[in-house]
Scaffold this motif. Structure first.
Motif, short mmCIF file in Angstrom:
data_model
loop_
_atom_site.label_atom_id
_atom_site.label_comp_id
_atom_site.label_asym_id
_atom_site.label_seq_id
_atom_site.Cartn_x
_atom_site.Cartn_y
_atom_site.Cartn_z
N LEU A 7 -24.72 7.47 -16.83
CA LEU A 7 -25.12 8.29 -15.69
C LEU A 7 -23.96 8.44 -14.72
CD1 LEU A 7 -27.23 6.28 -13.14
CD2 LEU A 7 -26.57 5.23 -15.28
N ILE A 8 -24.05 9.50 -13.91
CA ILE A 8 -23.05 9.73 -12.87
C ILE A 8 -23.74 9.59 -11.52
CG2 ILE A 8 -21.68 11.22 -14.36
CD1 ILE A 8 -22.76 13.64 -12.81
N THR A 9 -22.99 9.13 -10.52
CA THR A 9 -23.60 8.88 -9.22
C THR A 9 -22.69 9.33 -8.08
OG1 THR A 9 -22.67 6.63 -9.17
CG2 THR A 9 -24.91 6.88 -10.02
N HIS A 10 -23.35 9.67 -6.98
CA HIS A 10 -22.67 9.85 -5.69
C HIS A 10 -23.74 9.69 -4.61
CE1 HIS A 10 -19.72 11.05 -2.73
NE2 HIS A 10 -20.64 11.83 -2.19
N SER A 35 -18.45 8.94 -8.04
CA SER A 35 -17.42 9.78 -7.41
C SER A 35 -17.21 9.41 -5.94
CB SER A 35 -17.78 11.26 -7.55
OG SER A 35 -19.08 11.51 -7.05
N GLY A 36 -17.10 8.11 -5.67
CA GLY A 36 -16.75 7.67 -4.33
C GLY A 36 -17.92 7.51 -3.39
N SER A 37 -19.01 6.91 -3.86
CA SER A 37 -20.18 6.69 -3.00
C SER A 37 -19.83 5.81 -1.81
CB SER A 37 -21.30 6.04 -3.80
OG SER A 37 -21.83 6.91 -4.77
N THR A 38 -20.49 6.09 -0.69
CA THR A 38 -20.27 5.31 0.53
C THR A 38 -21.55 4.61 0.99
OG1 THR A 38 -20.69 7.28 1.88
CG2 THR A 38 -18.40 6.80 1.31
N ASP A 39 -22.60 4.65 0.17
CA ASP A 39 -23.90 4.10 0.57
C ASP A 39 -24.27 2.84 -0.19
OD1 ASP A 39 -24.39 5.13 -1.93
OD2 ASP A 39 -26.26 6.14 -1.38
N HIS A 51 -21.42 -1.16 -15.92
CA HIS A 51 -19.96 -1.02 -15.87
C HIS A 51 -19.67 0.22 -15.03
CE1 HIS A 51 -19.62 -4.01 -19.05
NE2 HIS A 51 -20.55 -3.34 -19.71
N VAL A 52 -19.07 0.04 -13.87
CA VAL A 52 -18.86 1.14 -12.92
C VAL A 52 -17.40 1.56 -12.92
CG1 VAL A 52 -19.05 1.88 -10.52
CG2 VAL A 52 -20.75 0.31 -11.49
N THR A 53 -17.18 2.86 -13.09
CA THR A 53 -15.85 3.44 -13.00
C THR A 53 -15.86 4.46 -11.87
OG1 THR A 53 -15.40 3.19 -15.36
CG2 THR A 53 -14.09 4.83 -14.17
N GLU A 54 -14.94 4.33 -10.92
CA GLU A 54 -14.85 5.32 -9.85
C GLU A 54 -13.88 6.41 -10.27
OE1 GLU A 54 -13.72 5.69 -5.11
OE2 GLU A 54 -14.64 3.85 -5.87
N HIS A 55 -14.33 7.65 -10.15
CA HIS A 55 -13.52 8.79 -10.57
C HIS A 55 -13.82 9.96 -9.64
CE1 HIS A 55 -11.21 11.14 -13.51
NE2 HIS A 55 -12.09 12.11 -13.32
N TRP A 57 -14.59 13.47 -7.99
CA TRP A 57 -15.49 14.51 -8.49
C TRP A 57 -14.72 15.66 -9.10
CZ3 TRP A 57 -20.28 15.00 -9.91
CH2 TRP A 57 -20.84 16.28 -10.04
N GLU A 58 -15.05 15.98 -10.36
CA GLU A 58 -14.44 17.11 -11.06
C GLU A 58 -15.50 18.05 -11.62
OE1 GLU A 58 -11.68 15.79 -14.00
OE2 GLU A 58 -10.36 14.81 -12.56
N GLY A 59 -16.74 17.89 -11.18
CA GLY A 59 -17.82 18.72 -11.69
C GLY A 59 -18.72 17.94 -12.64
N TYR A 60 -19.95 18.44 -12.80
CA TYR A 60 -20.93 17.74 -13.63
C TYR A 60 -20.45 17.55 -15.06
CZ TYR A 60 -24.28 18.43 -9.84
OH TYR A 60 -24.91 18.40 -8.63
N VAL A 61 -19.87 18.59 -15.63
CA VAL A 61 -19.46 18.53 -17.03
C VAL A 61 -18.41 17.44 -17.24
CG1 VAL A 61 -18.31 19.79 -18.89
CG2 VAL A 61 -20.06 20.92 -17.52
N ALA A 62 -17.36 17.47 -16.43
CA ALA A 62 -16.28 16.49 -16.59
C ALA A 62 -16.76 15.07 -16.33
CB ALA A 62 -15.13 16.83 -15.65
N GLN A 63 -17.59 14.88 -15.30
CA GLN A 63 -18.07 13.53 -14.98
C GLN A 63 -18.94 12.97 -16.10
OE1 GLN A 63 -15.81 13.44 -12.18
NE2 GLN A 63 -17.31 11.94 -11.48
N LYS A 64 -19.83 13.80 -16.63
CA LYS A 64 -20.73 13.32 -17.68
C LYS A 64 -19.98 13.06 -18.98
CE LYS A 64 -25.18 14.84 -15.95
NZ LYS A 64 -26.51 15.35 -16.32
N ASN A 65 -19.02 13.90 -19.30
CA ASN A 65 -18.24 13.66 -20.52
C ASN A 65 -17.40 12.39 -20.39
OD1 ASN A 65 -19.11 15.79 -22.15
ND2 ASN A 65 -17.65 17.23 -21.24
N LEU A 66 -16.91 12.11 -19.20
CA LEU A 66 -16.17 10.87 -18.99
C LEU A 66 -17.08 9.67 -19.21
CD1 LEU A 66 -13.74 9.19 -18.15
CD2 LEU A 66 -14.38 9.60 -15.75
N ALA A 67 -18.28 9.73 -18.67
CA ALA A 67 -19.23 8.62 -18.84
C ALA A 67 -19.51 8.37 -20.32
CB ALA A 67 -20.53 8.91 -18.09
N ILE A 68 -19.72 9.44 -21.08
CA ILE A 68 -19.98 9.30 -22.51
C ILE A 68 -18.79 8.66 -23.22
CG2 ILE A 68 -20.34 10.58 -24.66
CD1 ILE A 68 -21.92 12.63 -22.99
#
Length: 251
Positions: A7-10, A35-39, A51-55, A57-68
């Motif tokens: 999943l992706i989060t912000h 993508s840099g949550s502050t909450d 396992h959390v990776t901060e990256h 924001w590059e758009g839904y497509v890029a973020q989800k493909n990175l997670a996969i």
């Protein structure tokens, strides 16, 4: 069979406990791209063993493909932070883990049901919202524009029983606050791909959207909420084609 949830989060603090608590019993790994949550979203995810990776924001497509790509298992469950597995869907995934599918099966489609203003919406344009969410990671990839991503998958897709619960907008005012932004993004993507809108496009398409959701797909069975949703869907379509028309006139 082992499954990685991705999943992706912000700033999803209000949704994460519900989502992650439904995942933890049925998956072997949780991958989060934030993508840099502050909450405090990242801390909540880690408390569930994710396992959390901060990256950035590059758009839904890029973020989800990175997670996969970060998943260590062959099979992936893609889920949004404002969703949760229903008990029936959890049981179906457990059975899948215990009885792995044939190799030619690439993924599984799941029906998503929306929870809106205290009610489950079982009719109209919002149901059934069928999405491929369980799949072999090397046979699928997200694609699409800046508003709505889609999963492209090679091979046979079957359907899992149970529902994916979607806790969407709290109110129609909240939804309307996002519609115009979505409409502008959609129009920019549409004109970039050569789509056109005529003077009659917005009213005709909006009318059809209302009739399809409220009458053909029986949105009226959801009572006043069904009417509200059908009108809102028509408004969204109208705004999209009006935005596209304005971009054409400026070009």
């Amino acid at each position: 069979m082992k499954i990685s949830a991705c999943l992706i989060t912000h700033n999803e603090r209000d949704n994460l406990d519900r989502c992650l608590s439904s995942l933890r019993p049925v998956v072997d790994e949780i991958i989060v791209v934030d993508s840099g949550s502050t909450d405090g979203s990242q801390d909540i995810c880690r408390s569930y063993g994710a396992h959390v990776t901060e990256h950035k924001w590059e758009g839904y497509v890029a973020q989800k493909n990175l997670a996969i790509s970060l998943a260590s298992n062959k099979w992936v469950l893609s889920i949004d932070a404002d969703e949760e597995l229903s008990p029936g869907l959890s049981s179906a995934i457990e059975m899948l883990r215990e009885n792995p599918p044939e190799e030619d099966i690439s993924g599984y489609e799941i029906s998503r049901v929306v929870y809106y203003r205290g009610e489950w919406i079982w009719h109209g344009n919002w149901f059934p919202d069928r999405l491929v969410r369980v799949f072999q990671k090397d046979r699928a990839r997200f694609a699409g524009g800046s508003v709505h991503e889609r999963l492209e998958i090679d091979g046979t897709v079957k359907r899992l029983p149970g529902y994916l619960h979607h806790y969407t907008f709290v109110s129609m005012e909240e939804r309307r606050g996002r519609i115009q932004n979505y409409a502008n993004l959609w129009a920019a993507n549409a004109i970039a791909h050569g789509r056109r809108a005529w003077p009659w496009s917005a009213p005709l398409r909006a009318t059809w959207r209302f009739l399809r959701g409220y009458v053909i797909r029986r949105g009226y069975l959801d009572g006043s909420l069904g009417w509200e949703i059908a009108v809102s869907n028509a408004e969204e379509v109208y705004m999209k084609y009006q935005s596209l028309r304005r971009l054409q006139q400026r070009a």
